[in-house]
Design a protein around this motif. Structure first.
Motif, short mmCIF file in Angstrom:
data_model
loop_
_atom_site.label_atom_id
_atom_site.label_comp_id
_atom_site.label_asym_id
_atom_site.label_seq_id
_atom_site.Cartn_x
_atom_site.Cartn_y
_atom_site.Cartn_z
N GLU A 111 28.70 -68.51 -116.75
CA GLU A 111 27.71 -68.93 -117.22
C GLU A 111 27.13 -69.57 -115.83
OE1 GLU A 111 25.33 -70.85 -119.74
OE2 GLU A 111 27.11 -70.19 -120.49
N GLY A 112 25.96 -68.95 -115.64
CA GLY A 112 25.23 -69.07 -114.43
C GLY A 112 23.68 -69.28 -114.63
N GLU A 113 23.14 -69.43 -113.58
CA GLU A 113 21.68 -69.66 -113.61
C GLU A 113 20.90 -68.53 -114.48
OE1 GLU A 113 17.77 -70.61 -110.64
OE2 GLU A 113 19.68 -70.34 -109.77
N PHE A 114 21.18 -67.28 -114.09
CA PHE A 114 20.51 -66.37 -114.48
C PHE A 114 21.15 -65.45 -115.57
CE2 PHE A 114 19.07 -67.03 -110.04
CZ PHE A 114 17.74 -67.20 -110.29
N TYR A 115 22.60 -65.43 -115.66
CA TYR A 115 23.25 -64.59 -116.40
C TYR A 115 24.37 -65.27 -117.13
CZ TYR A 115 21.11 -61.53 -113.19
OH TYR A 115 20.27 -60.67 -112.27
N ALA A 116 24.76 -65.12 -118.46
CA ALA A 116 25.70 -65.85 -118.95
C ALA A 116 26.51 -64.68 -120.29
CB ALA A 116 25.22 -67.06 -119.86
N PHE A 117 27.73 -64.91 -120.22
CA PHE A 117 28.30 -64.08 -121.34
C PHE A 117 29.81 -64.56 -121.35
CE2 PHE A 117 28.68 -61.74 -117.20
CZ PHE A 117 29.85 -61.70 -116.81
N ASP A 118 30.17 -64.14 -122.55
CA ASP A 118 31.63 -64.60 -123.11
C ASP A 118 32.52 -63.64 -122.35
OD1 ASP A 118 30.86 -66.84 -124.51
OD2 ASP A 118 30.62 -65.80 -126.37
N GLY A 119 33.88 -64.05 -122.52
CA GLY A 119 34.92 -63.33 -121.90
C GLY A 119 34.78 -61.70 -122.07
N VAL A 120 34.77 -60.88 -121.13
CA VAL A 120 34.97 -59.43 -121.32
C VAL A 120 35.89 -58.70 -120.31
CG1 VAL A 120 32.27 -59.44 -121.74
CG2 VAL A 120 33.19 -59.10 -119.46
N GLY A 121 36.31 -57.50 -120.83
CA GLY A 121 37.32 -56.79 -119.84
C GLY A 121 36.39 -55.74 -119.20
N PHE A 122 37.03 -55.52 -117.94
CA PHE A 122 36.36 -54.56 -116.98
C PHE A 122 37.25 -53.56 -116.53
CE2 PHE A 122 34.00 -53.10 -113.41
CZ PHE A 122 32.44 -53.00 -114.10
N GLU A 123 37.39 -52.50 -116.90
CA GLU A 123 38.45 -51.55 -116.54
C GLU A 123 37.72 -50.11 -116.52
OE1 GLU A 123 41.44 -52.16 -115.57
OE2 GLU A 123 41.50 -54.51 -116.31
N PRO A 124 38.70 -49.15 -115.67
CA PRO A 124 39.41 -49.65 -114.59
C PRO A 124 39.00 -50.22 -113.40
CG PRO A 124 38.93 -47.10 -114.29
CD PRO A 124 38.13 -47.61 -115.42
N LYS A 125 39.74 -50.92 -112.58
CA LYS A 125 39.25 -51.73 -111.36
C LYS A 125 39.05 -50.61 -110.33
CE LYS A 125 39.84 -55.53 -113.52
NZ LYS A 125 38.79 -56.27 -114.19
#
Length: 288
Positions: A165-179
């Motif tokens: 949750e920021g000034e320009f972008y906001a999103f609920d929890g997401v996964g991001f794989e692979p690292k």
């Protein structure tokens, strides 16, 4: 001293051949610049004063480049990665703030994974106001937008799942794989005070643009001050500089200044690129 090849003055039709030959000759990396579009009216190129995140006091009219070929930067580097095994792939500089951070993070994660951990993430705020206008992004906020993108990307690349949750972008929890691999470093490009502060806050490295042996020390002193203000030192950074060298002694001089990687153009023109690279490698003692 690591030697990188700049693609800035090379026609894209030779990217693959030059990359393969660069790997064979012992160059450490290749570096591709980034734009989404070239508007017909580019406006002016700023030569930044104290803050390159705002329009500069000195602006030089830029010739139109709208008809020059452009490609998606990280996609093209993925293509080159598939033809090589050791050479690394960097951007100087990727306009991260022009993209949503999920898009930018995914682009570099993909490059790093398909290349086997050979990605170097060079990012910057950008200077072309008309390009931001074409993309519907407020040019005046590009510095803050970039800072937020960096923070989000770093979390996506390292944390199991991320909500923001920021000034320009906001999103609920997401996964991001692979690292991506730990070898993927974030290099901040730029010469302004704002860029130096960004290096000090977020960077694993700094990319200096178009320097000589005489011009670099003053800029490194500015970087040292910004790092000290952030409680860091230059020992924590990889210093990459766009510059030139003609003989082995030149490389020693760059190294004595604290440069780890010199990004250069080892050819005179596209048509003679391979021959010029071979001559350069022999003259500089590359591989010895």
């Amino acid at each position: 001293m690591k030697l990188g090849i700049s693609f800035l003055k090379l026609h894209p039709g030779r990217f693959a051949e030059v990359t393969r030959e660069g790997e064979r000759l012992g160059f450490e990396s290749v570096w591709l610049s980034d734009h989404l579009v070239f508007p017909v009216d580019l406006g002016g190129a700023p030569y930044p004063g104290d803050n390159a995140d705002s329009p500069a006091d000195t602006v030089v009219k830029t010739p139109s480049m709208w008809d020059r070929p452009l490609f998606d930067t990280t996609a093209y580097l993925c293509f080159l990665a598939g033809q090589t095994s050791t050479i690394r792939f960097g951007t100087y500089v990727y306009l991260l703030g022009l993209r949503h951070p999920l898009i930018g993070a995914r682009a570099f994660q993909t490059l790093d994974v398909v290349s086997g951990g050979r990605a170097e993430v060079g990012i910057g705020a950008g200077w072309m106001e008309s390009e931001f206008a074409a993309a519907g992004v407020d040019f005046r906020t590009r510095g803050r937008r970039l800072d937020e993108c960096i923070q989000v990307c770093k979390r996506l690349w390292t944390e199991p799942n991320v909500a923001h949750e920021g000034e320009f972008y906001a999103f609920d929890g997401v996964g991001f794989e692979p690292k991506p691999s730990p070898a993927m470093r974030l290099h901040v490009g730029g010469e302004s005070r704002a860029a130096m502060r960004r290096v000090a806050r977020y960077g694993n490295g700094w990319i200096g643009m178009e320097h000589t042996l005489e011009s670099l020390p003053a800029k490194l002193a500015e970087l040292d001050r910004a790092l000290a203000d952030a409680g860091r030192s230059r020992d924590e950074l990889e210093i990459s500089v766009v510059g030139a060298a003609r003989e082995p002694d030149d490389l020693k001089k760059w190294a004595e200044l604290g440069v780890h990687r010199l990004i250069l153009t080892p050819f005179r023109r596209t048509s003679t690129a391979i021959e010029d690279m071979r001559d350069f490698a022999t003259g500089i003692g590359l591989g010895k």
